[in-house]
Scaffold this motif. Sequence first.
Motif, PDB file in Angstrom:
ATOM      1  N   LEU A  62      40.226  50.367  43.303  1.00 53.03           N
ATOM      2  CA  LEU A  62      40.807  49.966  44.581  1.00 53.03           C
ATOM      3  C   LEU A  62      40.449  48.512  44.889  1.00 53.03           C
ATOM      4  CD1 LEU A  62      42.289  50.673  47.225  1.00 53.03           C
ATOM      5  CD2 LEU A  62      40.083  51.450  48.118  1.00 53.03           C
ATOM      6  N   GLY A  63      39.189  48.155  44.653  1.00 59.36           N
ATOM      7  CA  GLY A  63      38.772  46.765  44.842  1.00 59.36           C
ATOM      8  C   GLY A  63      39.466  45.815  43.882  1.00 59.36           C
ATOM      9  N   THR A  64      39.705  46.276  42.669  1.00 61.03           N
ATOM     10  CA  THR A  64      40.435  45.475  41.691  1.00 61.03           C
ATOM     11  C   THR A  64      41.854  45.210  42.169  1.00 61.03           C
ATOM     12  OG1 THR A  64      39.153  46.445  39.902  1.00 61.03           O
ATOM     13  CG2 THR A  64      41.221  45.388  39.298  1.00 61.03           C
ATOM     14  N   THR A  65      42.493  46.250  42.654  1.00 61.24           N
ATOM     15  CA  THR A  65      43.858  46.107  43.156  1.00 61.24           C
ATOM     16  C   THR A  65      43.889  45.172  44.354  1.00 61.24           C
ATOM     17  OG1 THR A  65      44.319  48.350  42.402  1.00 61.24           O
ATOM     18  CG2 THR A  65      45.845  47.404  43.991  1.00 61.24           C
ATOM     19  N   TRP A  66      42.936  45.329  45.247  1.00 62.44           N
ATOM     20  CA  TRP A  66      42.844  44.466  46.431  1.00 62.44           C
ATOM     21  C   TRP A  66      42.705  42.998  46.004  1.00 62.44           C
ATOM     22  CZ3 TRP A  66      42.614  46.080  51.629  1.00 62.44           C
ATOM     23  CH2 TRP A  66      42.281  45.096  52.549  1.00 62.44           C
ATOM     24  N   GLY A  67      41.826  42.740  45.048  1.00 65.67           N
ATOM     25  CA  GLY A  67      41.625  41.369  44.584  1.00 65.67           C
ATOM     26  C   GLY A  67      42.846  40.799  43.892  1.00 65.67           C
ATOM     27  N   MET A  68      43.540  41.611  43.108  1.00 67.00           N
ATOM     28  CA  MET A  68      44.740  41.117  42.421  1.00 67.00           C
ATOM     29  C   MET A  68      45.869  40.855  43.416  1.00 67.00           C
ATOM     30  SD  MET A  68      43.712  40.606  39.468  1.00 67.00           S
ATOM     31  CE  MET A  68      45.250  40.060  38.768  1.00 67.00           C
ATOM     32  N   ILE A  69      45.959  41.660  44.462  1.00 67.64           N
ATOM     33  CA  ILE A  69      46.951  41.381  45.505  1.00 67.64           C
ATOM     34  C   ILE A  69      46.649  40.033  46.144  1.00 67.64           C
ATOM     35  CG2 ILE A  69      47.723  42.094  47.806  1.00 67.64           C
ATOM     36  CD1 ILE A  69      47.460  45.006  46.812  1.00 67.64           C
ATOM     37  N   ARG A  70      45.370  39.795  46.448  1.00 64.58           N
ATOM     38  CA  ARG A  70      44.998  38.486  47.021  1.00 64.58           C
ATOM     39  C   ARG A  70      45.318  37.345  46.057  1.00 64.58           C
ATOM     40  NH1 ARG A  70      39.173  38.110  49.254  1.00 64.58           N
ATOM     41  NH2 ARG A  70      39.884  35.964  49.266  1.00 64.58           N
ATOM     42  N   ALA A  71      45.089  37.579  44.767  1.00 72.27           N
ATOM     43  CA  ALA A  71      45.361  36.530  43.779  1.00 72.27           C
ATOM     44  C   ALA A  71      46.856  36.224  43.717  1.00 72.27           C
ATOM     45  CB  ALA A  71      44.858  36.966  42.405  1.00 72.27           C
ATOM     46  N   PHE A  72      47.690  37.252  43.702  1.00 79.66           N
ATOM     47  CA  PHE A  72      49.133  37.023  43.633  1.00 79.66           C
ATOM     48  C   PHE A  72      49.678  36.427  44.925  1.00 79.66           C
ATOM     49  CE2 PHE A  72      49.015  39.957  39.981  1.00 79.66           C
ATOM     50  CZ  PHE A  72      49.670  39.140  39.068  1.00 79.66           C
ATOM     51  N   LEU A  73      49.093  36.770  46.058  1.00 82.75           N
ATOM     52  CA  LEU A  73      49.510  36.147  47.313  1.00 82.75           C
ATOM     53  C   LEU A  73      49.177  34.660  47.311  1.00 82.75           C
ATOM     54  CD1 LEU A  73      48.614  38.858  49.980  1.00 82.75           C
ATOM     55  CD2 LEU A  73      50.894  38.127  49.244  1.00 82.75           C
ATOM     56  N   ALA A  74      48.010  34.302  46.778  1.00 81.58           N
ATOM     57  CA  ALA A  74      47.633  32.888  46.677  1.00 81.58           C
ATOM     58  C   ALA A  74      48.562  32.155  45.721  1.00 81.58           C
ATOM     59  CB  ALA A  74      46.190  32.754  46.216  1.00 81.58           C
ATOM     60  N   GLY A  79      50.756  28.050  45.200  1.00 82.91           N
ATOM     61  CA  GLY A  79      50.116  28.057  43.887  1.00 82.91           C
ATOM     62  C   GLY A  79      48.689  27.552  43.947  1.00 82.91           C
ATOM     63  N   ASP A  80      47.940  27.985  44.968  1.00 86.50           N
ATOM     64  CA  ASP A  80      46.569  27.542  45.182  1.00 86.50           C
ATOM     65  C   ASP A  80      45.652  28.087  44.087  1.00 86.50           C
ATOM     66  OD1 ASP A  80      44.202  26.642  46.330  1.00 86.50           O
ATOM     67  OD2 ASP A  80      44.027  28.392  47.635  1.00 86.50           O
ATOM     68  N   PRO A  81      45.142  27.237  43.203  1.00 85.15           N
ATOM     69  CA  PRO A  81      44.281  27.731  42.124  1.00 85.15           C
ATOM     70  C   PRO A  81      42.959  28.298  42.626  1.00 85.15           C
ATOM     71  CG  PRO A  81      44.570  25.336  41.951  1.00 85.15           C
ATOM     72  CD  PRO A  81      45.398  25.816  43.087  1.00 85.15           C
ATOM     73  N   GLN A  82      42.439  27.775  43.739  1.00 81.99           N
ATOM     74  CA  GLN A  82      41.195  28.320  44.282  1.00 81.99           C
ATOM     75  C   GLN A  82      41.399  29.736  44.801  1.00 81.99           C
ATOM     76  OE1 GLN A  82      39.650  25.595  47.200  1.00 81.99           O
ATOM     77  NE2 GLN A  82      37.721  25.460  46.092  1.00 81.99           N
ATOM     78  N   GLY A  83      42.505  29.965  45.487  1.00 80.97           N
ATOM     79  CA  GLY A  83      42.810  31.304  45.981  1.00 80.97           C
ATOM     80  C   GLY A  83      43.031  32.279  44.841  1.00 80.97           C
ATOM     81  N   LEU A  84      43.684  31.796  43.794  1.00 86.01           N
ATOM     82  CA  LEU A  84      43.916  32.628  42.613  1.00 86.01           C
ATOM     83  C   LEU A  84      42.588  33.010  41.969  1.00 86.01           C
ATOM     84  CD1 LEU A  84      45.912  33.862  40.557  1.00 86.01           C
ATOM     85  CD2 LEU A  84      45.837  31.665  39.353  1.00 86.01           C
TER      86      LEU A  84
END
Length: 116
Positions: A62-74, A79-84
């Motif tokens: 669940l945490g992995t999915t949450w983090g990947m959603i944040r990465a794709f939103l960034a 295209g913010d590399p820091q957010g990714l």
Amino acid sequence: MVLLDVVSAAGPIFLLLLLLSMYVLYLVLFAAFLLKREGQVEAVVLERLEGLAQLAPLVGLLGTTWGMIRAFLALSGQGDPQGLAKGIAEALVNTGMGLLVAVVAYGGRIFLGGRR
């Protein structure tokens, strides 16, 4: 990487994993105490360790999915590399923590209660 950096990159699901890890540690220590004092461990303690060994990787996922959603939103914004990078770090930290909790819980179940 400093432990504080890992915790700050972990996100909200990591707190749940920390609570699970403290509960697993308590159960393992309690089971070791019972084994030393009474020569056996209560079945309910072993069942809880088994259940947590199954639950922890799912919470990590669940945490992995949450983090990947944040990465794709960034990535979808400007295209913010820091957010990714932060999203990917959150995903990996939660995956690792979920697996660590599961390994400790399952290992404690096997070594303190024997195999079925």
